[in-house]
Design a protein around this motif. Sequence first.
Motif, mmCIF file in Angstrom:
data_model
loop_
_atom_site.group_PDB
_atom_site.id
_atom_site.type_symbol
_atom_site.label_atom_id
_atom_site.label_comp_id
_atom_site.label_asym_id
_atom_site.label_seq_id
_atom_site.Cartn_x
_atom_site.Cartn_y
_atom_site.Cartn_z
ATOM 1 N N LEU A 42 -2.796 -2.201 -3.273
ATOM 2 C CA LEU A 42 -2.929 -2.072 -1.817
ATOM 3 C C LEU A 42 -1.588 -1.802 -1.147
ATOM 4 O O LEU A 42 -1.531 -1.206 -0.072
ATOM 5 C CB LEU A 42 -3.626 -3.300 -1.238
ATOM 6 N N LEU A 43 -0.504 -2.189 -1.777
ATOM 7 C CA LEU A 43 0.814 -1.816 -1.263
ATOM 8 C C LEU A 43 0.985 -0.296 -1.306
ATOM 9 O O LEU A 43 1.421 0.330 -0.333
ATOM 10 C CB LEU A 43 1.911 -2.490 -2.098
ATOM 11 N N VAL A 44 0.608 0.290 -2.435
ATOM 12 C CA VAL A 44 0.688 1.747 -2.571
ATOM 13 C C VAL A 44 -0.212 2.412 -1.532
ATOM 14 O O VAL A 44 0.194 3.361 -0.842
ATOM 15 C CB VAL A 44 0.290 2.191 -4.000
ATOM 16 N N ALA A 45 -1.440 1.891 -1.390
ATOM 17 C CA ALA A 45 -2.367 2.462 -0.408
ATOM 18 C C ALA A 45 -1.793 2.349 1.000
ATOM 19 O O ALA A 45 -1.903 3.277 1.807
ATOM 20 C CB ALA A 45 -3.722 1.760 -0.492
ATOM 21 N N GLY A 46 -1.151 1.225 1.290
ATOM 22 C CA GLY A 46 -0.547 1.035 2.605
ATOM 23 C C GLY A 46 0.592 2.008 2.863
ATOM 24 O O GLY A 46 0.704 2.578 3.959
ATOM 25 N N MET A 47 1.427 2.213 1.860
ATOM 26 C CA MET A 47 2.523 3.178 2.015
ATOM 27 C C MET A 47 1.978 4.570 2.294
ATOM 28 O O MET A 47 2.499 5.312 3.131
ATOM 29 C CB MET A 47 3.375 3.204 0.750
ATOM 30 N N ALA A 48 0.926 4.927 1.559
ATOM 31 C CA ALA A 48 0.306 6.236 1.766
ATOM 32 C C ALA A 48 -0.206 6.349 3.203
ATOM 33 O O ALA A 48 -0.012 7.368 3.871
ATOM 34 C CB ALA A 48 -0.834 6.449 0.770
ATOM 35 N N ALA A 49 -0.841 5.271 3.675
ATOM 36 C CA ALA A 49 -1.352 5.283 5.049
ATOM 37 C C ALA A 49 -0.210 5.433 6.042
ATOM 38 O O ALA A 49 -0.316 6.173 7.026
ATOM 39 C CB ALA A 49 -2.134 3.994 5.316
#
Lengths: 405, 405
Positions: B143-150
């Motif tokens: 979810l950290l990766v997903a957050g960075m992408a967002a």
Amino acid sequence: MELKKSVVYQEIIFYGMAAIAMGIIVGALDALFGEVLILITQFRGQHIAWLLPFLAVAGLAIVHVYQKFGKNSSKGMGLVFTAGNKQDEEIPKRLVPLVIGGTWLTHLFGGSAGREGVAVQIGATVGYTFGKKIHFQDSKKILLVAGMAAGFAGLFQTPMAATFFALEVLMVGAIEYRALFPAALSAFAAAYTSHFLGLEKFSVDLNVDLPVDLSFAGKVVLLGIVFGAIGGLFAKLLKNTKGWLAQKITDPYRRIFVVGVLLTISLFALHMGRYSGLGTNLISASFEAGTIYSYDWVLKLVLTIVTLAAGFQGGEVTPLFSIGASLGYWLAPLFGLPPEFVAALGYASVFASATNTFIAPIFIGVEVFGYDTLPYFFAIVSVAYAFNNGHSIYAQEKAKIDHLR
Amino acid sequence: MELKKSVVYQEIIFYGMAAIAMGIIVGALDALFGEVLILITQFRGQHIAWLLPFLAVAGLAIVHVYQKFGKNSSKGMGLVFTAGNKQDEEIPKRLVPLVIGGTWLTHLFGGSAGREGVAVQIGATVGYTFGKKIHFQDSKKILLVAGMAAGFAGLFQTPMAATFFALEVLMVGAIEYRALFPAALSAFAAAYTSHFLGLEKFSVDLNVDLPVDLSFAGKVVLLGIVFGAIGGLFAKLLKNTKGWLAQKITDPYRRIFVVGVLLTISLFALHMGRYSGLGTNLISASFEAGTIYSYDWVLKLVLTIVTLAAGFQGGEVTPLFSIGASLGYWLAPLFGLPPEFVAALGYASVFASATNTFIAPIFIGVEVFGYDTLPYFFAIVSVAYAFNNGHSIYAQEKAKIDHLR
């Protein structure tokens, strides 16, 4: 530091030159292989009744030649994987004529199989042979990747997809970035060479302009789940069928003969050779509003798995394209979407989920159907990739390697 | 097996829902941050003579607030990297207001800096906070990766590039594929949300149709080497300047004040604030046939590095776009190519080489300049990536983490 930097540049430039040379060689071999395969496909189409009965005998010939002259060639793609992962296994040059001949025979007598296995093995062998002569660190692996990219690119003339395909399949879940530049150069060189030598590229101008709203997004997600599940199923069934057949009939001659006879009967009975060969007939029908039966994708899936599990040669990719396209064509009306659009989504995303790759299929999509389709392929492949249950037609080789580490 | 599979699907669907929720939150925060930043940029443009003299004082305020309230926030992107690599370090929620405020101050008083650092840190904090509450394996990282992408997607509205950016920067040389689907969903949700809330996307319809021959390919390779070297130089100089300044002036208040005063003098003297802020003025000039000086890219490069090394906030990406675009615009006539075309190549590929990423910059190229430009960006980024000498603006954080392992 200065010294190190100039060595690095020297390496890049050296790899670049080697990659271009390899690309030209691989592209030329791909063109030869691919053009003859097209002639064989046409010839088979005209004389299917005379050829299909001899499939089992052709199988015996393939097994015989591999056993007598092949050394370790029979490992096929597995050999590419072990060599690519630094195991000390040789890729013998004889792999090239063997896999070309075996695939021509498989297709001439009506087996259901692909062709990219040949192209990738040609590329890998050339890359490995170059890499052995060069003494930079990891040169064998880097040029093997570049060779695989060239093999795929020369055959399909989709150099960007080919670059990522080579990087992705060799390293499931991780990408070896240093190999990127040589792989890209090699892929472009191969694609231009095979095109120059007359091999044609398959492409369709899709020209879609669909309203992107929540309902459309929902449909794409659902389609992605279906394509993902079917691709994953293909990979799982192929692995299980291979294992099961090898256990049931341990003698490879007996195995390929018995299954060959069954294939002849089935392929005759089911629309007289409709499921023989690459499946390009199903692809054409999907994009030219031809006849697609609801069960086309199932039969193509089963017969390709049985053909390959028996020991015939070729590959999986073009059948995967045709399974995806015919499945998509059939699903389209249920979703109220244009058939050729859903066929295109299936073309790329069943390939994605069966090979457990993500970037290569997006590029396959845009290099075949037009660059403006990029967001559609990004979306469908994201979903299909997530829902393939982690299966891959290359997983067996990969798992073996992980085990050896 | 059945059980495991249903758990896997449950995970995917759960991550998917969390990713969409995160994307909406992050997209809204990005819109707030980005729209105010645009107002600040306009306001500064009108009142530069009144604002620039206070840059050093603004610097003192930034350091003071970070020291007093920041906990470990001052580590900024470094914190994102350590948390992403499973070190047990907290990302405090206060990081969000701190980095937003610090960046607004930096830009209001005329520092030369980017904005993506803020967006990525917002996204990472939201992702980390979601991940902490969830008990799937590796949920924090995914979810950290997903957050960075967002974060990246909400700011630039380039969701495909953002997905790959998050995957690539967090794992140099390798891609965490499981994070892909949540990252893509989160990025699209963020991009739509920020767009819906009025943040505008920068895009240019490039509309090039250049003959691809050997001479053209040679030019692209040469340009790629130049862009690659300049991006690598940016990363290397930033790292060295940070280290050198921290050693020369150990007190952070003193450091930001002294350098702030020098920046005020330089930014005044050099075309009165032309190099303050994001560099979007240079980008506009490059694509609208405005005035670009031969030395624009050098000054933007030096002043951005000095601003960031002193301790001001923001990021590097938009300045990198502007360095690449203005360098490309200036180089174009030497190569006999259209200025806006070479500016576009520089825009994506200087970013590629400075961040040591490959796939994200290709997608930046096509999401900003049109999907039909894909092959150009694939080519230029391949070369630039190979010739960046392995430097990255994120290398320092990454190296630290590798060391800890």
